[in-house]
Design an enzyme around this catalytic site. Structure first.
Site, short mmCIF file in Angstrom:
data_model
loop_
_atom_site.label_atom_id
_atom_site.label_comp_id
_atom_site.label_asym_id
_atom_site.label_seq_id
_atom_site.Cartn_x
_atom_site.Cartn_y
_atom_site.Cartn_z
N ARG A 6 0.85 -1.19 0.00
CA ARG A 6 0.00 0.00 0.00
C ARG A 6 0.89 1.24 0.00
NH1 ARG A 6 -2.25 -2.31 4.55
NH2 ARG A 6 -1.46 -0.55 5.74
N LYS A 27 -4.17 -11.05 12.64
CA LYS A 27 -5.61 -11.24 12.46
C LYS A 27 -5.91 -12.60 11.84
CE LYS A 27 -6.94 -7.71 10.02
NZ LYS A 27 -5.59 -7.19 9.73
N THR A 28 -5.19 -12.94 10.76
CA THR A 28 -5.45 -14.22 10.10
C THR A 28 -5.15 -15.39 11.03
OG1 THR A 28 -4.99 -13.24 7.94
CG2 THR A 28 -4.92 -15.64 8.08
N ASN A 29 -4.05 -15.29 11.79
CA ASN A 29 -3.71 -16.37 12.73
C ASN A 29 -4.80 -16.57 13.76
OD1 ASN A 29 -1.32 -16.88 11.46
ND2 ASN A 29 -0.02 -15.88 12.97
N CYS A 62 -0.55 -8.11 12.12
CA CYS A 62 -0.43 -8.28 13.57
C CYS A 62 -1.17 -9.52 14.07
CB CYS A 62 -0.96 -7.04 14.30
SG CYS A 62 0.14 -5.62 14.24
N ARG A 90 2.08 -12.25 -0.40
CA ARG A 90 0.69 -12.59 -0.06
C ARG A 90 0.23 -13.90 -0.69
NH1 ARG A 90 -2.14 -8.78 3.38
NH2 ARG A 90 -0.72 -6.99 3.52
N ASP A 130 -10.31 -10.12 8.03
CA ASP A 130 -9.81 -8.77 7.76
C ASP A 130 -10.82 -7.66 7.95
OD1 ASP A 130 -7.60 -7.12 7.01
OD2 ASP A 130 -8.43 -6.91 5.01
N TYR A 136 -0.78 -3.58 -7.43
CA TYR A 136 -0.60 -4.43 -6.25
C TYR A 136 -1.76 -4.37 -5.26
CZ TYR A 136 1.37 -6.87 -2.35
OH TYR A 136 1.56 -7.79 -1.37
N GLY A 137 -2.20 -5.52 -4.78
CA GLY A 137 -3.07 -5.64 -3.60
C GLY A 137 -4.17 -4.63 -3.49
N GLY A 138 -4.25 -4.01 -2.30
CA GLY A 138 -5.31 -3.06 -2.03
C GLY A 138 -5.26 -1.81 -2.88
N SER A 196 -2.56 -4.17 10.29
CA SER A 196 -2.11 -5.15 9.31
C SER A 196 -0.88 -5.90 9.80
CB SER A 196 -1.80 -4.47 7.98
OG SER A 196 -2.97 -3.96 7.39
N GLY A 238 -1.92 -21.17 19.04
CA GLY A 238 -3.02 -21.98 19.56
C GLY A 238 -3.34 -21.71 21.02
N ARG A 296 0.97 -4.92 18.23
CA ARG A 296 2.30 -5.38 18.66
C ARG A 296 2.84 -4.38 19.68
NH1 ARG A 296 5.24 -9.07 15.49
NH2 ARG A 296 4.03 -9.92 13.77
N LYS A 327 -9.55 -2.52 0.86
CA LYS A 327 -9.54 -1.39 1.79
C LYS A 327 -10.25 -0.16 1.22
CE LYS A 327 -6.53 -3.89 4.18
NZ LYS A 327 -6.90 -4.74 5.29
N ASN A 348 6.07 -8.45 2.59
CA ASN A 348 4.63 -8.24 2.41
C ASN A 348 4.07 -9.15 1.31
OD1 ASN A 348 2.17 -6.89 3.10
ND2 ASN A 348 2.34 -5.66 1.25
N HIS A 365 -11.96 -2.66 10.31
CA HIS A 365 -10.81 -3.49 9.98
C HIS A 365 -10.73 -4.60 11.03
CE1 HIS A 365 -6.18 -3.61 9.24
NE2 HIS A 365 -6.81 -4.42 8.41
#
Length: 653
Positions: free
Chosen positions: A117, A323-325, A321, A438, A344, A268-270, A319, A563, A469, A277, A436, A297
């Site tokens: 971004r 979220k997906t995990n 930090c 993806r 997301d 690229y991406g967003g 981003s 976990g 973080r 976004k 970054n 978000h």
């Protein structure tokens, strides 16, 4: 001329006899075509039924055909056949590389100048400046959005960048829905782009379908998304990695009043997948303000305890930090189950019974690859092993993927081609994947996707979690005293910078509500909107703050994470149920010692939950200064009062 004219079929058939594909037309071909059409100002419709489009969509396309001057228009329908045709062309031209190790997976490498971004070139366009950005203190550079006047946007985009930007290229028309097609909480967009990578990625990330035209009817509202890589033919800049772009001229503008996005220069991406976004947060947050809901978000997950009771949680992290995990967490405690609804973005609206209900407006995951592996996120790894586009990762000699974090999952001597095309193996200097890089894959193939993930009514949110973080001072988990205090905690959110944006180095940055780069209007008004949602007749979710990233004096994480984060979710769910397992502190409700299930872990309660007074005195002072400088007179009184109360509590620690 007011609208594009669909080509005569006999003319198109004549051209098909002369060319393998209309997509291969040259400028000379176009001149011949115009002559055959009797001088009409037109371009061929290469795919789809022009006459089937709603009138306002035809007008929108026609205006941009005249502006961008493509050689043809390709109306997408989202079908498998369409994707296969586009994919084959991209492979033949070197933009995609088939990954033989997996089912229907491809790798692409971008120009190294187009990898993230570009927040410094992203703007919100409104007539009045302070509709977009707060009144910052004199001499302070605002970081909560960037404003551009309509006049400047007209000059920069409509007059300077977009005229003729698609010459020699095809304009793809992508009808898409954010949220289930036709759902009450869903919104429709139509993206125009000259980059086929965008077509394939939008097909994964949104619901691309000809059914959108039925949803719109004759003149239904849609968000106008216009994108160009800024590389008209003949090319003026060398193409690297078969990835045309114009990085020196990137600019992304949002017009919330017109429900419109214009993006130029980046593929690229967003920056180019405008449903992400740009639409789902910047434009949607403004729509949400106007209509009384929230576009955030946030991930959405369902967590079920061993007794079979399920809670739904929305969590906002900056981003990269985790979220997906968290959204795809594999619980370390027996009997617990986590199911993913989204990783997301959450659109949330109160229903008639006063419950906050959420949908994931996206249809796919656009996850950060480095750090994802079979230990940290086995669900994500399983999800992306088919029907996925990988961008800027390494490629193994046997046709697989590699990125930092997968060292234990391949043979050490395995030959790898880096994202820059260099030969490499584990242990060599440098990195195989961009930080970054993806993976873009369908959410439907996630093994723990929730059976309600496409429910148009959404799911009821029991808790909202903020986090980032924070290497020191901030405890593992704590609960806000009430809604207003929780909104203040969100406004004060900070995190270490990540590779998702163009910032370099590790520094703690403010990222209020994890929305700093994605705000669609004045952040003070945004906080007021959050406060105004709190009404007596509504069941307001509890608000929490988490920090998986605290370090000890030796620089080691004090919490194992991954976990084991189910232990924190357990405590949150029990608090939602009203269990008396919290004790007031200066910053919020902390877990009573022993109330967190730490069975089998070798962790220190003190290291995870201590509140160093010196740290917090400095932190609240810095937070107060930030809000005064960045939000100023636009800061709602309720929030400034919460800051003052927290400052007093910290003083008395």
């Amino acid at each position: 001329m007011n609208e594009i004219i669909s080509p005569k079929m006999e003319t198109v058939n004549n051209m098909r006899n002369r060319h393998d594909s209309l997509a291969d037309l040259t400028s000379r071909d176009m001149e011949d075509f115009m002559e055959e059409m009797g001088g009409e100002i037109s371009v061929p419709v290469l795919n789809g039924d022009w006459d089937a489009l709603p009138a306002n969509v035809r007008k929108y396309i026609a205006e941009n055909v005249r502006l961008c001057r493509p050689k043809g228009v390709f109306i997408c329908d989202g079908s498998d056949e369409e994707a296969e045709e586009i994919t084959e062309k991209m492979v033949n031209r070197g933009l995609l590389t088939k990954l033989d190790k997996y089912e229907n997976c491809y790798l692409c490498r971008t120009d190294p100048a187009d990898v993230a971004r570009v927040e410094g070139r992203t703007f919100i366009v409104t007539k009045e400046k302070f509709e977009t950005v707060p009144h910052v203190q004199e001499g302070v550079k605002g970081i909560l959005g960037q404003w551009m006047s309509p006049e400047d946007a007209e000059r920069e985009m409509v007059q300077d960048r977009f005229p003729g930007c698609m010459k020699g290229r095809v304009m793809y028309v992508i009808p898409f829905s954010m949220g289930p097609v036709g759902g009450a909480l869903s919104k429709v967009g139509v993206q125009l782009t000259d980059f086929n990578y965008v077509v394939l990625s939008m097909r994964i990330m949104t619901r691309v379908s000809s059914k959108i035209w039925d949803v719109l009817g004759e003149n239904g509202e849609f968000v106008q998304c216009i994108h160009s890589i800024g590389a008209p033919r003949p090319l003026q800049r060398k193409v690297i990695n078969h990835w045309p772009c114009n990085p020196e001229r990137i600019m992304i503008t949002h017009f919330p009043d017109q429900r419109k996005i214009m993006s130029y220069g980046s593929g690229y991406g967003g920056n180019s997948l405008l449903g992400k976004k740009c639409f789902a947060l910047r434009i949607a947050s403004r729509i949400a303000k106007d209509e009384g809901w929230l576009a955030e978000h946030m991930l959405i997950l369902g967590v079920t305890n061993p007794q079979g009771e399920e809670k739904f949680i929305a969590a906002a992290f900056p981003s990269a930090c985790g979220k997906t995990n968290l959204a795809m967490l594999t619980p370390s405690l027996p009997g617990w189950k986590v199911r993913c609804l989204g990783d997301d973005i959450a659109w949330m609206r109160f229903d008639d019974e006063g419950r906050l209900r959420a949908i994931n407006p996206e249809a796919g995951f656009f996850g950060v690859a480095p750090g994802t592996n079979k230990k940290t996120n086995p669900v994500a790894m399983e999800t992306c092993m088919k029907n996925t586009i990988f961008t800027n990762v390494g490629m193994t000699a046997d046709g697989g993927v590699f990125w930092e974090g997968m060292e234990k999952e391949i043979e050490r001597e395995q030959k790898i081609t880096t994202w820059l095309g260099d030969q490499w193996k584990v242990g060599d200097k440098g990195k195989a994947a961009h930080p970054n890089s993806r993976f873009c894959c369908p959410a439907s193939q996630c093994p723990i996707i929730h059976d309600k993930w496409e429910d148009p009514a959404g799911v009821p949110i029991d808790a909202i979690v903020f986090g980032g973080r924070r290497p020191e001072g901030v405890p593992l988990v704590f609960e806000a005293f009430d809604w207003e205090h929780g909104v203040m905690l969100g406004a004060a959110l900070k995190s270490e910078a990540t590779a998702a944006a163009e910032f370099k180095g590790k520094q703690i940055m403010h990222d209020p509500m994890a929305m700093r780069p994605f705000m669609g209007y004045n952040f003070g008004d945004y906080l007021q909107h959050w406060s105004d949602l709190n009404k007596p007749e509504r069941q307001m979710p509890k608000i929490f703050h988490v920090n998986w990233f605290r370090l000890n004096d030796n620089g080691k994480f004090v919490w194992p994470g991954f976990g084991d984060n189910i232990r924190v979710l357990d405590w949150i769910c029990r608090r939602v149920n009203g269990e008396d397992i919290a004790v007031p502190s200066a910053i919020g409700q902390l877990p009573v010692e022993g109330s967190l299930n730490l069975k089998g872990l070798n962790v220190s309660w003190e290291e995870n939950f201590s509140l160093p007074k010196k740290y917090w005195v400095e932190d609240i002072e810095e937070t107060k200064s930030f809000l005064q400088a960045q939000v100023g007179c636009d800061l709602p009184l309720t929030i400034s009062n919460e800051v003052a109360k927290q400052e007093e509590r910290i003083r008395l620690m």
